[in-house]
Write a protein that holds these residues in place. Structure first.
Motif: not given
Length: 395
Positions: A90-91, A217-219, A224-226
């Protein structure tokens, strides 16, 4: 386990880092901050507990988050565990452009228009749960948890009925954030991730077919990996960061009748109480970083590549920064807090968490003006994101 040359350090660190059903780490944070404010443990970890040092760590570009490259070198095999993979990709575990790419994609989820819609969801959920609270007076289980579940589901764009299951699946993975997760913790997180990942993958696929004003929806604009870790992070933060703020604030105000009465009569006073709760009991007690280059913190010279732990909860009660720091006092002058980290990693959802608290807490105190803490409160036994699993109340 951590070791150090000082005779009392190991005992202090055990009190801070070993989970317990009824734990109050703040006296031990105070001892560490007073006696060992800049500490290097036997296994090379630097620990900082003074406000100025922790503030530097959250904001200085010389300190970066531990990313996949760092874990590849230090924790071989972590990618084989679905729980670790979902969390550590994750970020919050990314630096530079990788972090910014995901952050930009998710930023529309927290625009003023989205926040207004989520506030309406929170108000409805608060009203519904208040109507039921007479029969079920556990403020965590029967009040704050259902409210944050519904709001987080609205943030993600998933059915509210899925909230309880999603909440239960997220909990084991949050324990991975603790400094020393054992094999059983990793196994529980993997079991949860095995169920959660197909759900998130189906959600992502559906949002790529039909977009909406929600985080999933934003994602969906990301690979996929992000995207999958981004949706998971939205759930985890949407649930537990807000929940921790609500529960700690309720508990503090229930123990201070005059403060609670003031907020019930003057709801605008909640803003100062939220700020003080974030200082007194921050949702995130600690963060870890890695030095990207040689740097100096708290008078200590750190080489590049060294691991750093910043104790936010200790910094927020530093008497050199805050008068009578152990007191919960919303009347104190506003201060620059570190509860949502800082710099490029400042929490995207910070405004949403505070918005929910500003709705939920005044409504609770107006409905139950004589609210008092009940007996038998239980903690979640987590170290990094401590919270409650039960908050009985006298209404």
């Amino acid at each position: 386990m951590l070791t150090a040359v000082e005779t009392d350090v190991d005992g202090i660190l055990r009190k801070i880092f070993l989970p317990a059903a009824q734990r109050d780490p703040h006296p031990w944070f105070a001892r560490l901050r007073q006696d060992h404010p800049v500490l290097r443990t036997g296994d090379g970890l630097w620990m900082f507990s003074r406000y100025d040092d922790v503030a530097t760590i959250t904001r200085d570009p010389a300190l970066q988050v531990k990313d996949a490259t760092w874990f590849d070198a230090g924790t071989p095999g972590w990618r084989d565990h679905p729980g670790l993979r979902l969390l550590l990709c994750s970020m919050v575990f990314r630096n530079g452009s990788g972090h910014q790419r995901v952050r930009r994609a998710l930023a529309p989820s927290f625009t003023p228009a989205r926040l207004r819609n989520l506030a309406a969801v929170t108000r409805r959920a608060t009203s519904q749960q208040l109507a039921l609270l007479d029969q079920k007076p556990d403020l965590h289980r029967d009040f704050t948890v259902p409210i944050v579940q519904r709001t987080a589901c609205a943030l993600l764009g998933v059915p509210a009925d899925d909230g309880p299951q999603l909440y239960d699946l997220v909990q084991p993975m949050l324990s991975l954030l603790d400094p020393f997760p054992g094999e059983s913790t990793v196994e529980r997180a993997d079991t949860a991730a095995d169920t959660l990942l197909p759900y998130l993958a189906d959600l992502l696929e559906s949002r790529r077919r039909e977009r909406g004003p929600n985080l999933a929806s934003d994602a969906a604009a990301l690979p996929d990996d992000d995207a999958l870790p981004a949706i998971f992070l939205g759930l985890a933060a949407g649930f537990d960061t807000t929940l921790s703020l609500l529960d700690h604030l309720i508990r503090s105000l229930a123990a201070a009748p005059a403060l609670a009465a003031n907020i019930a009569a003057h709801p605008q006073a909640i803003e100062a109480a939220i700020h003080e709760s974030l200082r007194h009991d921050p949702p995130l007690h600690l963060i870890t970083r890695v030095t990207a280059r040689e740097t100096v913190i708290g008078g200590a010279r750190l080489e590049a590549g060294q691991e750093v732990m910043a104790l936010i909860a200790a910094a927020h009660r530093d008497p050199s920064r805050f008068t009578a720091p152990d007191e919960f006092d919303p009347r104190r002058a506003p201060a620059d807090l570190l509860a949502f980290s800082g710099g490029p990693h400042y929490c995207l959802g910070a405004q949403l968490a505070k918005l929910e608290a500003s709705i939920v807490i005044p409504a609770l105190l107006q409905r139950f003006p004589y609210l008092r803490p009940g007996a038998g409160a239980r903690t979640n036994q987590r170290v990094t994101m401590p919270g409650w699993t039960s908050l009985p109340a006298v209404l």
